[in-house]
Design a protein around this motif. Sequence first.
Motif, mmCIF file in Angstrom:
data_model
loop_
_atom_site.group_PDB
_atom_site.id
_atom_site.type_symbol
_atom_site.label_atom_id
_atom_site.label_comp_id
_atom_site.label_asym_id
_atom_site.label_seq_id
_atom_site.Cartn_x
_atom_site.Cartn_y
_atom_site.Cartn_z
ATOM 1 N N PRO A 11 43.312 -42.506 -32.713
ATOM 2 C CA PRO A 11 43.732 -41.408 -33.597
ATOM 3 C C PRO A 11 42.852 -40.176 -33.396
ATOM 4 N N ALA A 12 43.467 -39.016 -33.533
ATOM 5 C CA ALA A 12 42.722 -37.761 -33.468
ATOM 6 C C ALA A 12 42.056 -37.531 -34.823
ATOM 7 N N PRO A 13 40.836 -37.017 -34.835
ATOM 8 C CA PRO A 13 40.174 -36.759 -36.118
ATOM 9 C C PRO A 13 40.776 -35.532 -36.793
ATOM 10 N N PRO A 14 40.752 -35.488 -38.121
ATOM 11 C CA PRO A 14 41.199 -34.269 -38.812
ATOM 12 C C PRO A 14 40.234 -33.130 -38.474
ATOM 13 N N MET A 15 40.800 -31.956 -38.180
ATOM 14 C CA MET A 15 39.993 -30.808 -37.779
ATOM 15 C C MET A 15 40.518 -29.544 -38.450
ATOM 16 N N VAL A 16 39.608 -28.585 -38.680
ATOM 17 C CA VAL A 16 39.992 -27.259 -39.163
ATOM 18 C C VAL A 16 39.332 -26.232 -38.254
ATOM 19 N N TRP A 17 39.969 -25.052 -38.168
ATOM 20 C CA TRP A 17 39.420 -24.010 -37.302
ATOM 21 C C TRP A 17 39.644 -22.628 -37.896
ATOM 22 N N ALA A 18 38.813 -21.706 -37.463
ATOM 23 C CA ALA A 18 38.934 -20.292 -37.806
ATOM 24 C C ALA A 18 38.366 -19.516 -36.628
ATOM 25 N N GLN A 19 38.614 -18.215 -36.595
ATOM 26 C CA GLN A 19 38.117 -17.440 -35.467
ATOM 27 C C GLN A 19 37.632 -16.067 -35.887
ATOM 28 N N ARG A 20 36.803 -15.503 -35.043
ATOM 29 C CA ARG A 20 36.392 -14.107 -35.080
ATOM 30 C C ARG A 20 36.718 -13.537 -33.699
ATOM 31 N N ASP A 22 34.761 -12.821 -31.400
ATOM 32 C CA ASP A 22 33.880 -13.348 -30.356
ATOM 33 C C ASP A 22 33.628 -14.848 -30.411
ATOM 34 N N LYS A 23 34.168 -15.553 -31.420
ATOM 35 C CA LYS A 23 33.875 -16.985 -31.543
ATOM 36 C C LYS A 23 34.973 -17.742 -32.278
ATOM 37 N N ILE A 24 34.906 -19.056 -32.092
ATOM 38 C CA ILE A 24 35.798 -20.000 -32.777
ATOM 39 C C ILE A 24 34.916 -20.925 -33.612
ATOM 40 N N PHE A 25 35.315 -21.160 -34.862
ATOM 41 C CA PHE A 25 34.667 -22.160 -35.701
ATOM 42 C C PHE A 25 35.588 -23.376 -35.716
ATOM 43 N N LEU A 26 35.067 -24.520 -35.321
ATOM 44 C CA LEU A 26 35.858 -25.747 -35.288
ATOM 45 C C LEU A 26 35.061 -26.825 -36.005
ATOM 46 N N THR A 27 35.696 -27.491 -36.972
ATOM 47 C CA THR A 27 35.021 -28.530 -37.743
ATOM 48 C C THR A 27 35.813 -29.826 -37.656
ATOM 49 N N VAL A 28 35.127 -30.887 -37.220
ATOM 50 C CA VAL A 28 35.708 -32.234 -37.224
ATOM 51 C C VAL A 28 35.370 -32.821 -38.586
ATOM 52 N N GLN A 29 36.401 -33.147 -39.359
ATOM 53 C CA GLN A 29 36.212 -33.589 -40.738
ATOM 54 C C GLN A 29 36.175 -35.114 -40.850
ATOM 55 N N LEU A 30 35.077 -35.660 -40.389
ATOM 56 C CA LEU A 30 34.832 -37.092 -40.498
ATOM 57 C C LEU A 30 33.455 -37.280 -41.101
ATOM 58 N N ASP A 31 33.294 -38.309 -41.929
ATOM 59 C CA ASP A 31 31.950 -38.562 -42.426
ATOM 60 C C ASP A 31 31.361 -39.783 -41.741
ATOM 61 N N ASN A 32 30.040 -39.818 -41.745
ATOM 62 C CA ASN A 32 29.297 -40.916 -41.134
ATOM 63 C C ASN A 32 29.643 -41.053 -39.647
ATOM 64 N N ILE A 33 29.592 -39.937 -38.936
ATOM 65 C CA ILE A 33 29.917 -39.919 -37.508
ATOM 66 C C ILE A 33 28.794 -40.581 -36.720
ATOM 67 N N ARG A 34 29.171 -41.525 -35.871
ATOM 68 C CA ARG A 34 28.202 -42.239 -35.036
ATOM 69 C C ARG A 34 28.660 -42.210 -33.577
ATOM 70 N N ASN A 35 27.690 -42.247 -32.701
ATOM 71 C CA ASN A 35 27.927 -42.301 -31.248
ATOM 72 C C ASN A 35 28.904 -41.233 -30.764
ATOM 73 N N PRO A 36 28.687 -39.961 -31.146
ATOM 74 C CA PRO A 36 29.612 -38.937 -30.651
ATOM 75 C C PRO A 36 29.442 -38.715 -29.154
ATOM 76 N N LYS A 37 30.554 -38.635 -28.474
ATOM 77 C CA LYS A 37 30.583 -38.282 -27.055
ATOM 78 C C LYS A 37 31.371 -36.982 -26.972
ATOM 79 N N ILE A 38 30.682 -35.927 -26.589
ATOM 80 C CA ILE A 38 31.270 -34.595 -26.630
ATOM 81 C C ILE A 38 31.135 -33.944 -25.274
ATOM 82 N N ASP A 39 32.221 -33.371 -24.809
ATOM 83 C CA ASP A 39 32.219 -32.637 -23.550
ATOM 84 C C ASP A 39 32.907 -31.296 -23.794
ATOM 85 N N VAL A 40 32.097 -30.233 -23.818
ATOM 86 C CA VAL A 40 32.627 -28.894 -24.040
ATOM 87 C C VAL A 40 32.696 -28.192 -22.693
#
Length: 167
Positions: A11-20, A22-40
């Motif tokens: 499942p995809a995590p619930p996310m919210v976003w906003a922008q300016r 020059d930037k994007i604000f992105l929030t993954v709305q999960l609590d107690n996040i463990r072992n994140p693997k992130i590739d930007v």
Amino acid sequence: MNSSSNATHLPAPPMVWAQRKDKIFLTVQLDNIRNPKIDVKETSLHFRATAGKDNTEYEVLLEFNKEIDPEASKQHNTGREFFFVLMKKEESQGFWPRLSKGSVKLHFLKTDFDKWRDEDDSDAEDQEDFNLDEMMQSMGGLQGAGDGGALPDEGEDSDDEDLPDLQ
């Protein structure tokens, strides 16, 4: 892989976003996040983590509408949410019509109305760095906050003089 697809069908995590501009604000709305693997990357964000009391695994691949600068971007895990500030590449600056590359509505991605600013809003109204504590300290603090809200000593005061009777 098309925009926002999951290779492993997690499942995809619930996310919210906003922008300016020059930037994007992105929030993954999960609590107690463990072992994140992130590739930007310039064109995408891959997020995979375990979260919640039941150790559910989540995964999403977001392909961006335009390019970002991964080196200038930041991320922070608060334990309750995972925040990203994704800096837009110079040629990608300005307001994007949507976050993702595809035009399909993503069921897990919503607008972050707390951070959202319209393109015609003034830059002076940007409050992404708003911090009430800092503001109050710069203004001398909350009156009475440090003493539990007690009032100053009742004593003689310059405005305690007798006032004339109302007529």
